[in-house]
Design a protein around this motif. Structure first.
Motif, PDB file in Angstrom:
ATOM      1  N   TYR A  22       1.135  -1.216   0.109  1.00 17.39           N
ATOM      2  CA  TYR A  22       0.208   0.062   0.340  1.00 17.39           C
ATOM      3  C   TYR A  22       1.266   1.125   0.404  1.00 17.39           C
ATOM      4  CZ  TYR A  22      -3.687  -3.266   1.168  1.00 17.39           C
ATOM      5  OH  TYR A  22      -4.872  -4.162   0.632  1.00 17.39           O
ATOM      6  N   LYS A  23       2.111   1.092   0.693  1.00 18.25           N
ATOM      7  CA  LYS A  23       3.382   2.580   0.304  1.00 18.25           C
ATOM      8  C   LYS A  23       3.207   2.527  -0.905  1.00 18.25           C
ATOM      9  CE  LYS A  23       7.241   4.574   2.177  1.00 18.25           C
ATOM     10  NZ  LYS A  23       8.451   4.283   2.465  1.00 18.25           N
ATOM     11  N   SER A  24       4.128   1.585  -1.575  1.00 14.51           N
ATOM     12  CA  SER A  24       4.777   1.563  -3.336  1.00 14.51           C
ATOM     13  C   SER A  24       2.830   2.270  -3.890  1.00 14.51           C
ATOM     14  CB  SER A  24       4.672   0.122  -3.286  1.00 14.51           C
ATOM     15  OG  SER A  24       3.999  -0.774  -3.812  1.00 14.51           O
ATOM     16  N   VAL A  25       2.094   1.489  -2.980  1.00 13.00           N
ATOM     17  CA  VAL A  25       0.981   2.591  -3.974  1.00 13.00           C
ATOM     18  C   VAL A  25       0.632   3.987  -4.198  1.00 13.00           C
ATOM     19  CG1 VAL A  25      -1.968   2.444  -4.178  1.00 13.00           C
ATOM     20  CG2 VAL A  25      -0.786   0.373  -4.784  1.00 13.00           C
ATOM     21  N   LEU A  26       0.355   3.986  -2.768  1.00 14.44           N
ATOM     22  CA  LEU A  26       0.083   5.254  -2.166  1.00 14.44           C
ATOM     23  C   LEU A  26       1.246   6.174  -1.640  1.00 14.44           C
ATOM     24  CD1 LEU A  26      -2.665   4.453   0.584  1.00 14.44           C
ATOM     25  CD2 LEU A  26      -3.819   4.657  -2.076  1.00 14.44           C
ATOM     26  N   GLY A  27       2.411   5.831  -1.972  1.00 14.36           N
ATOM     27  CA  GLY A  27       3.092   6.913  -1.259  1.00 14.36           C
ATOM     28  C   GLY A  27       3.704   7.051   0.008  1.00 14.36           C
ATOM     29  N   GLY A  28       3.907   7.987   0.780  1.00 13.12           N
ATOM     30  CA  GLY A  28       3.816   8.152   2.500  1.00 13.12           C
ATOM     31  C   GLY A  28       4.474   7.695   3.139  1.00 13.12           C
ATOM     32  N   ASN A  29       4.348   7.850   4.492  1.00 14.50           N
ATOM     33  CA  ASN A  29       4.964   7.240   5.539  1.00 14.50           C
ATOM     34  C   ASN A  29       5.226   6.206   6.269  1.00 14.50           C
ATOM     35  OD1 ASN A  29       7.849   7.137   7.470  1.00 14.50           O
ATOM     36  ND2 ASN A  29       6.418   8.354   8.892  1.00 14.50           N
ATOM     37  N   LEU A  30       4.835   4.952   6.424  1.00 15.26           N
ATOM     38  CA  LEU A  30       4.704   3.816   7.045  1.00 15.26           C
ATOM     39  C   LEU A  30       5.249   3.844   8.458  1.00 15.26           C
ATOM     40  CD1 LEU A  30       3.146   1.213   7.031  1.00 15.26           C
ATOM     41  CD2 LEU A  30       5.089   0.127   5.353  1.00 15.26           C
ATOM     42  N   ARG A  31       4.836   4.059   9.083  1.00 13.21           N
ATOM     43  CA  ARG A  31       5.224   2.918  10.659  1.00 13.21           C
ATOM     44  C   ARG A  31       4.768   2.119  10.962  1.00 13.21           C
ATOM     45  NH1 ARG A  31       3.656   7.583  14.354  1.00 13.21           N
ATOM     46  NH2 ARG A  31       2.728   8.014  12.741  1.00 13.21           N
ATOM     47  N   LEU A  32       5.648   0.612  11.305  1.00 15.22           N
ATOM     48  CA  LEU A  32       5.325  -0.633  11.171  1.00 15.22           C
ATOM     49  C   LEU A  32       6.584  -0.748  13.035  1.00 15.22           C
ATOM     50  CD1 LEU A  32       6.881  -2.614   8.227  1.00 15.22           C
ATOM     51  CD2 LEU A  32       4.337  -2.253   9.264  1.00 15.22           C
ATOM     52  N   THR A  57      -0.105   9.355   4.632  1.00 12.75           N
ATOM     53  CA  THR A  57       0.460  10.143   3.376  1.00 12.75           C
ATOM     54  C   THR A  57       0.210  11.661   3.040  1.00 12.75           C
ATOM     55  OG1 THR A  57      -1.712  10.057   1.771  1.00 12.75           O
ATOM     56  CG2 THR A  57       0.013   7.937   1.948  1.00 12.75           C
ATOM     57  N   ALA A  58       1.019  12.066   1.632  1.00 12.37           N
ATOM     58  CA  ALA A  58       0.561  13.470   1.646  1.00 12.37           C
ATOM     59  C   ALA A  58      -0.812  13.547   1.422  1.00 12.37           C
ATOM     60  CB  ALA A  58       1.591  13.868   0.819  1.00 12.37           C
ATOM     61  N   SER A  59      -0.750  13.080   1.059  1.00 13.37           N
ATOM     62  CA  SER A  59      -2.635  13.622   0.224  1.00 13.37           C
ATOM     63  C   SER A  59      -3.587  13.453   1.469  1.00 13.37           C
ATOM     64  CB  SER A  59      -3.113  12.652  -0.709  1.00 13.37           C
ATOM     65  OG  SER A  59      -2.495  12.877  -2.242  1.00 13.37           O
ATOM     66  N   GLY A  60      -2.934  12.884   2.425  1.00 20.33           N
ATOM     67  CA  GLY A  60      -4.149  12.940   3.843  1.00 20.33           C
ATOM     68  C   GLY A  60      -5.102  11.875   3.670  1.00 20.33           C
ATOM     69  N   PHE A  61      -4.273  10.356   3.515  1.00 19.29           N
ATOM     70  CA  PHE A  61      -4.766   9.067   3.080  1.00 19.29           C
ATOM     71  C   PHE A  61      -4.213   8.367   4.537  1.00 19.29           C
ATOM     72  CE2 PHE A  61      -6.916  10.022  -0.216  1.00 19.29           C
ATOM     73  CZ  PHE A  61      -6.341   9.624  -1.092  1.00 19.29           C
ATOM     74  N   THR A  62      -4.769   7.865   5.599  1.00 22.72           N
ATOM     75  CA  THR A  62      -4.001   7.311   6.650  1.00 22.72           C
ATOM     76  C   THR A  62      -4.896   5.798   6.855  1.00 22.72           C
ATOM     77  OG1 THR A  62      -4.705   9.282   8.187  1.00 22.72           O
ATOM     78  CG2 THR A  62      -4.186   7.098   9.605  1.00 22.72           C
ATOM     79  N   LEU A  63      -3.952   5.098   6.967  1.00 22.91           N
ATOM     80  CA  LEU A  63      -4.319   3.433   6.697  1.00 22.91           C
ATOM     81  C   LEU A  63      -3.071   2.700   7.562  1.00 22.91           C
ATOM     82  CD1 LEU A  63      -5.943   1.379   4.765  1.00 22.91           C
ATOM     83  CD2 LEU A  63      -4.087   1.053   3.993  1.00 22.91           C
ATOM     84  N   LYS A  98      -1.967   0.988  -9.867  1.00 25.85           N
ATOM     85  CA  LYS A  98      -1.789  -0.438  -9.446  1.00 25.85           C
ATOM     86  C   LYS A  98      -2.679  -1.241  -8.240  1.00 25.85           C
ATOM     87  CE  LYS A  98       1.878   3.115  -9.113  1.00 25.85           C
ATOM     88  NZ  LYS A  98       2.553   4.434  -8.232  1.00 25.85           N
ATOM     89  N   LEU A  99      -3.393  -0.836  -7.548  1.00 28.84           N
ATOM     90  CA  LEU A  99      -3.911  -1.501  -6.885  1.00 28.84           C
ATOM     91  C   LEU A  99      -4.882  -2.945  -7.265  1.00 28.84           C
ATOM     92  CD1 LEU A  99      -6.365   1.410  -4.569  1.00 28.84           C
ATOM     93  CD2 LEU A  99      -4.490  -0.817  -4.270  1.00 28.84           C
ATOM     94  N   SER A 100      -5.584  -2.163  -9.117  1.00 26.69           N
ATOM     95  CA  SER A 100      -5.932  -3.528  -9.321  1.00 26.69           C
ATOM     96  C   SER A 100      -5.154  -4.745 -10.587  1.00 26.69           C
ATOM     97  CB  SER A 100      -6.996  -3.187 -10.910  1.00 26.69           C
ATOM     98  OG  SER A 100      -6.062  -2.464 -11.632  1.00 26.69           O
ATOM     99  N   ASP A 101      -3.687  -4.048 -10.081  1.00 23.45           N
ATOM    100  CA  ASP A 101      -3.106  -4.893 -10.648  1.00 23.45           C
ATOM    101  C   ASP A 101      -2.802  -6.689 -10.209  1.00 23.45           C
ATOM    102  OD1 ASP A 101      -0.898  -6.558 -12.722  1.00 23.45           O
ATOM    103  OD2 ASP A 101       0.633  -4.811 -11.296  1.00 23.45           O
ATOM    104  N   GLY A 102      -3.094  -7.228 -10.916  1.00 24.72           N
ATOM    105  CA  GLY A 102      -2.912  -9.159 -10.107  1.00 24.72           C
ATOM    106  C   GLY A 102      -4.061  -9.278  -9.179  1.00 24.72           C
TER     107      GLY A 102
END
Length: 137
Positions: A22-32, A57-63, A98-102
């Motif tokens: 999802y980070k590769s799709v949406l970009g942003g900062n991932l904390r694990l 993400t920079a677009s304001g998304f949080t997952l 990207k999300l629909s691929d595969g």
């Protein structure tokens, strides 16, 4: 901090791979954080499993997402979807590609009767995504 609503997805052992995807799709900062990050309290075999993750993400998304703890049944599928919407067609089409691929497309990304471009797919991790591109004018 303001209140926010965002999806939290449970996984059956592949949370790290899913959240990195999802980070590769949406970009942003991932904390694990893994169960092992908390020392001796990690359940046996769970040192590398994700206890909590958050993608912002920079677009304001949080997952958010995590691997289910031992003894908790994983029920993937149809009880929720994640919605991405807005009017930036190029950005949203990029996410869609990207999300629909595969994965499996259940509604092709195309103009709908309400005037917007909409599509729905299930990604390769079994998560359902809805993409809605608002048409200006």
């Amino acid at each position: 901090m303001t209140s926010r609503l965002n999806p939290y997805i449970s996984f059956s052992g592949d949370a790290r791979q899913a959240m990195e995807f999802y980070k590769s799709v949406l970009g942003g900062n991932l904390r694990l954080n893994t169960y092992g990050d908390f020392g001796s309290e990690a359940p046996p075999g769970y040192d590398d499993k994700v206890m909590h993750s958050m993608l912002e993400t920079a677009s304001g998304f949080t997952l958010m997402g995590a691997d289910n703890p031992p003894g908790v049944e994983h029920k993937p599928g149809n009880n929720f979807a994640v919605s991405l919407s807005g009017d930036d067609s190029d950005e949203l089409r990029g996410y869609w590609d990207k999300l629909s691929d595969g994965g499996t497309v259940s509604v092709p990304l195309e103009k709908q009767m309400w005037g917007d471009v909409f599509g729905m797919c299930t990604d390769k991790f079994g998560i359902t995504w809805m993409v809605n591109i608002s048409e200006q004018g």
